[in-house]
Design an enzyme around this catalytic site. Structure first.
Site, PDB file in Angstrom:
ATOM      1  N   ARG A   1       0.824  -1.219   0.000  1.00  0.00           N
ATOM      2  CA  ARG A   1       0.000   0.000   0.000  1.00  0.00           C
ATOM      3  C   ARG A   1       0.856   1.265   0.000  1.00  0.00           C
ATOM      4  O   ARG A   1       0.337   2.386  -0.099  1.00  0.00           O
ATOM      5  CB  ARG A   1      -0.951   0.006   1.198  1.00  0.00           C
TER       6      ARG A   1
ATOM      7  N   HIS B   1      -9.343  -3.903   2.331  1.00  0.00           N
ATOM      8  CA  HIS B   1      -9.832  -3.173   3.513  1.00  0.00           C
ATOM      9  C   HIS B   1     -10.796  -2.034   3.101  1.00  0.00           C
ATOM     10  O   HIS B   1     -10.476  -0.853   3.267  1.00  0.00           O
ATOM     11  CB  HIS B   1      -8.584  -2.630   4.223  1.00  0.00           C
TER      12      HIS B   1
ATOM     13  N   GLU C   1     -13.918  -6.588   5.630  1.00  0.00           N
ATOM     14  CA  GLU C   1     -12.765  -6.902   4.790  1.00  0.00           C
ATOM     15  C   GLU C   1     -12.715  -8.379   4.415  1.00  0.00           C
ATOM     16  O   GLU C   1     -12.990  -9.245   5.249  1.00  0.00           O
ATOM     17  CB  GLU C   1     -11.478  -6.549   5.542  1.00  0.00           C
TER      18      GLU C   1
END
Length: 316
Positions: free
Chosen positions: A111, A187, A288
């Site tokens: 990320r 997420h 999630e």
């Protein structure tokens, strides 16, 4: 001859117009532009005005809108669009480690990396709806290899389904000579009317790890999850379909997952989170798709595939 010549010219003009419209339509479907702080993002639209946006930083979806231009995801009002800080909101990709379950930095590192558009993506399925999509790819750098010594390719396809559903297909290929394993989660911060007005269904009588209590194992016997305070649980061996029922908005978000047996449900309530606005917690819930308890093993040359499909339907 004159009439035939005129007819031929009209046909040529018509064909040219059709070609120009087709090119303009394709350009409108796929737009590469600058987002916040100059970070590159891709905007994808379909024929009905539905859209999503994904930043190359983090391979992170930051927007998903329906045909009424209603935003279906939440970005933090204090989100920091400045690498190497992760972006808060949208759909972060947590890989190759979920949270602090291993030796890597919390939630892994992808990320916080710049992804690329995949110029050699997997073949599109035949007889399916693939008009509004983008393919991204991430390969580890030498610095990544120092903290996680495994060679891999993470391919991500993001696309809109025929009913406006948002689908993320992850493919992780082991390009190394030895097996590796990983934990992970996608997420999504789902937009809701108010956290106190919703409930999450589909997790009754399942075991979970309570992340507010050192991941102590317990069983949830409630018919549905309602939110009255901070909530952070990893549900184990969950169904493929979970539901977020928003009574105030009269809608249900259906979360469908494949290849990830666990599910994480989280809302921080009033707990202070540095890059989250004070009242932001009221506007979202995360449900999630995850693989946490049992790491996924990928042998050399093999590929793991996971799917997260999100759709919004009227509540009955």
């Amino acid at each position: 001859m004159g009439n035939k010549g005129n007819l031929g010219y009209l046909i040529f003009l018509w064909a040219t117009l059709v070609a120009v419209v087709a090119i303009a339509t394709e350009q409108r479907r796929f737009e590469r532009t600058k987002g916040i702080n100059g970070l590159e993002k891709i905007i994808i639209r379909d024929d009905r005005g539905r859209s999503f946006e994904v930043y190359l930083y983090g391979g992170q979806v930051a927007s998903w809108k329906n045909e009424k231009a209603e935003e279906l995801l939440v970005m933090s009002s204090k989100a920091i669009f400045k690498p190497p800080t992760p972006i808060r909101g949208g759909i972060p990709i947590l890989f190759p480690q979920y949270s602090n379950t291993g030796p890597l930095p919390s939630h892994g590192f992808v990320r916080q990396r710049f992804w690329e558009i995949d110029t050699n993506p997997p073949q599109l399925p035949s007889n399916s709806y693939y008009k509004a999509f983008v393919d991204l790819i991430l390969r580890p750098s030498q610095d990544d290899f120092k903290i996680w010594p495994h060679k891999f390719e993470y391919r991500l396809r993001v696309h809109l389904g025929p009913e406006g559903d948002l689908i993320l297909t992850s493919r992780v290929k082991n390009t190394d000579v030895k097996p590796f394993n990983f934990t992970m989660a996608l997420h999504p911060y789902f937009s809701v009317s108010d956290i106190s007005e919703i409930q999450v269904e589909g997790l009754q009588n399942l075991n979970y790890l309570d992340q507010l209590n050192n991941r102590a194992r317990s069983t949830d016997h409630d018919k549905a999850i309602i939110f009255k305070s901070q909530f952070d649980r990893i549900y184990l061996s969950t169904p493929d379909d979970l539901r977020i029922v928003d009574k105030k908005k009269k809608k249900t978000i259906v979360v469908h997952k494949e290849g990830q047996v666990d599910a994480v449900v989280w809302n921080p309530w009033e707990k202070k989170v540095n890059d989250l606005g004070t009242e932001d917690y009221r506007r979202f819930v995360t449900v999630e798709s995850a693989a946490v308890e049992k790491p996924i093993i990928v042998n050399p040359g093999q590929e793991w595939k996971g799917v997260l499909q999100m759709s919004v339907v009227p509540s009955t």
